[in-house]
Write a protein that holds these residues in place. Sequence first.
Motif, PDB file in Angstrom:
ATOM      1  N   PHE A 151       0.809  -1.219   0.000  1.00  0.00           N
ATOM      2  CA  PHE A 151       0.000   0.000   0.000  1.00  0.00           C
ATOM      3  C   PHE A 151       0.847   1.276   0.000  1.00  0.00           C
ATOM      4  O   PHE A 151       0.333   2.356  -0.262  1.00  0.00           O
ATOM      5  CB  PHE A 151      -0.930  -0.011   1.216  1.00  0.00           C
ATOM      6  N   ASN A 152       2.125   1.151   0.305  1.00  0.00           N
ATOM      7  CA  ASN A 152       3.042   2.295   0.270  1.00  0.00           C
ATOM      8  C   ASN A 152       4.379   1.790  -0.263  1.00  0.00           C
ATOM      9  O   ASN A 152       5.213   1.290   0.491  1.00  0.00           O
ATOM     10  CB  ASN A 152       3.199   2.905   1.660  1.00  0.00           C
ATOM     11  N   ASP A 153       4.568   1.915  -1.560  1.00  0.00           N
ATOM     12  CA  ASP A 153       5.732   1.327  -2.211  1.00  0.00           C
ATOM     13  C   ASP A 153       7.037   1.954  -1.744  1.00  0.00           C
ATOM     14  O   ASP A 153       8.095   1.320  -1.806  1.00  0.00           O
ATOM     15  CB  ASP A 153       5.589   1.471  -3.731  1.00  0.00           C
ATOM     16  N   SER A 154       6.986   3.191  -1.246  1.00  0.00           N
ATOM     17  CA  SER A 154       8.215   3.861  -0.804  1.00  0.00           C
ATOM     18  C   SER A 154       8.842   3.163   0.400  1.00  0.00           C
ATOM     19  O   SER A 154      10.046   3.301   0.642  1.00  0.00           O
ATOM     20  CB  SER A 154       7.930   5.325  -0.463  1.00  0.00           C
ATOM     21  N   LEU A 155       8.047   2.406   1.153  1.00  0.00           N
ATOM     22  CA  LEU A 155       8.592   1.696   2.313  1.00  0.00           C
ATOM     23  C   LEU A 155       9.603   0.633   1.907  1.00  0.00           C
ATOM     24  O   LEU A 155      10.504   0.295   2.675  1.00  0.00           O
ATOM     25  CB  LEU A 155       7.460   1.041   3.107  1.00  0.00           C
ATOM     26  N   ARG A 156       9.466   0.122   0.686  1.00  0.00           N
ATOM     27  CA  ARG A 156      10.391  -0.922   0.237  1.00  0.00           C
ATOM     28  C   ARG A 156      11.817  -0.406   0.133  1.00  0.00           C
ATOM     29  O   ARG A 156      12.776  -1.184   0.237  1.00  0.00           O
ATOM     30  CB  ARG A 156       9.947  -1.466  -1.127  1.00  0.00           C
ATOM     31  N   GLY A 157      11.978   0.898  -0.104  1.00  0.00           N
ATOM     32  CA  GLY A 157      13.306   1.463  -0.228  1.00  0.00           C
ATOM     33  C   GLY A 157      13.893   1.952   1.073  1.00  0.00           C
ATOM     34  O   GLY A 157      15.015   2.468   1.089  1.00  0.00           O
ATOM     35  N   ASP A 158      13.172   1.785   2.172  1.00  0.00           N
ATOM     36  CA  ASP A 158      13.647   2.212   3.482  1.00  0.00           C
ATOM     37  C   ASP A 158      14.354   1.040   4.150  1.00  0.00           C
ATOM     38  O   ASP A 158      13.736   0.023   4.461  1.00  0.00           O
ATOM     39  CB  ASP A 158      12.460   2.679   4.329  1.00  0.00           C
ATOM     40  N   SER A 159      15.635   1.174   4.382  1.00  0.00           N
ATOM     41  CA  SER A 159      16.419   0.064   4.927  1.00  0.00           C
ATOM     42  C   SER A 159      15.944  -0.335   6.321  1.00  0.00           C
ATOM     43  O   SER A 159      15.955  -1.523   6.664  1.00  0.00           O
ATOM     44  CB  SER A 159      17.904   0.426   4.959  1.00  0.00           C
ATOM     45  N   LEU A 160      15.520   0.641   7.139  1.00  0.00           N
ATOM     46  CA  LEU A 160      15.032   0.320   8.475  1.00  0.00           C
ATOM     47  C   LEU A 160      13.719  -0.463   8.405  1.00  0.00           C
ATOM     48  O   LEU A 160      13.519  -1.429   9.148  1.00  0.00           O
ATOM     49  CB  LEU A 160      14.831   1.603   9.284  1.00  0.00           C
TER      50      LEU A 160
END
Length: 206
Positions: free
Chosen positions: A143-152
Amino acid sequence: WPEWQVRLDNIRLTNNNLQLQRGNRQSAPSTFDMNHLGIRDFNFLASNIELKEQSAQGTIDELSFRERSGFRLKNLAFSTLLTSQQLQLNNLEVKTNNSRLSANAELGYPSLDSLLANPANNLSGAVQIGEDTRLSLRDAFYFNDSLRGDSLMQVWANYPVELTGAVSGSLADIEIDQLEVEAFKSARFTLDGKVQGLPDTNRLWV
């Protein structure tokens, strides 16, 4: 409330495919987008649906589907009773790709109008969370694709949270009863107490 009387013994929709496209913008293939839906294997089974005398009740026996993003609702099921002053959810079960939730809830309010006008001040109740509840951050990635790029976020996604316990009261006065939480495989703690003052964070007391 509509002045209707409705009785449905069974509703059964199985193995359906649904598509919805709004506008010309394309979504990322791995993102769940309400404007660009591609649903397969849609199943909806319900029983004992009844609407009469300012109340509605029924059972959702199964709601499941696969979405083009990869998100899968394995099952949503519950029995419910809705009146002018009460909402009950019994035997709630939600299963997705990586998470599962089981719970029972009973909510009360002076009237539906007051609830819609000011839910923070007019809603109270109790929620019992089942022992098999397990929540994974991986489902949020759909639902929030930007989370995939967050290493944490990627690290946290490897450690689902397991919890069980009960929460009751109103938003301004929440009582937590033996809420057990297990995270990061080895971290376990139990919450037992009160949270008061919400939604005004300046008056928050724990």
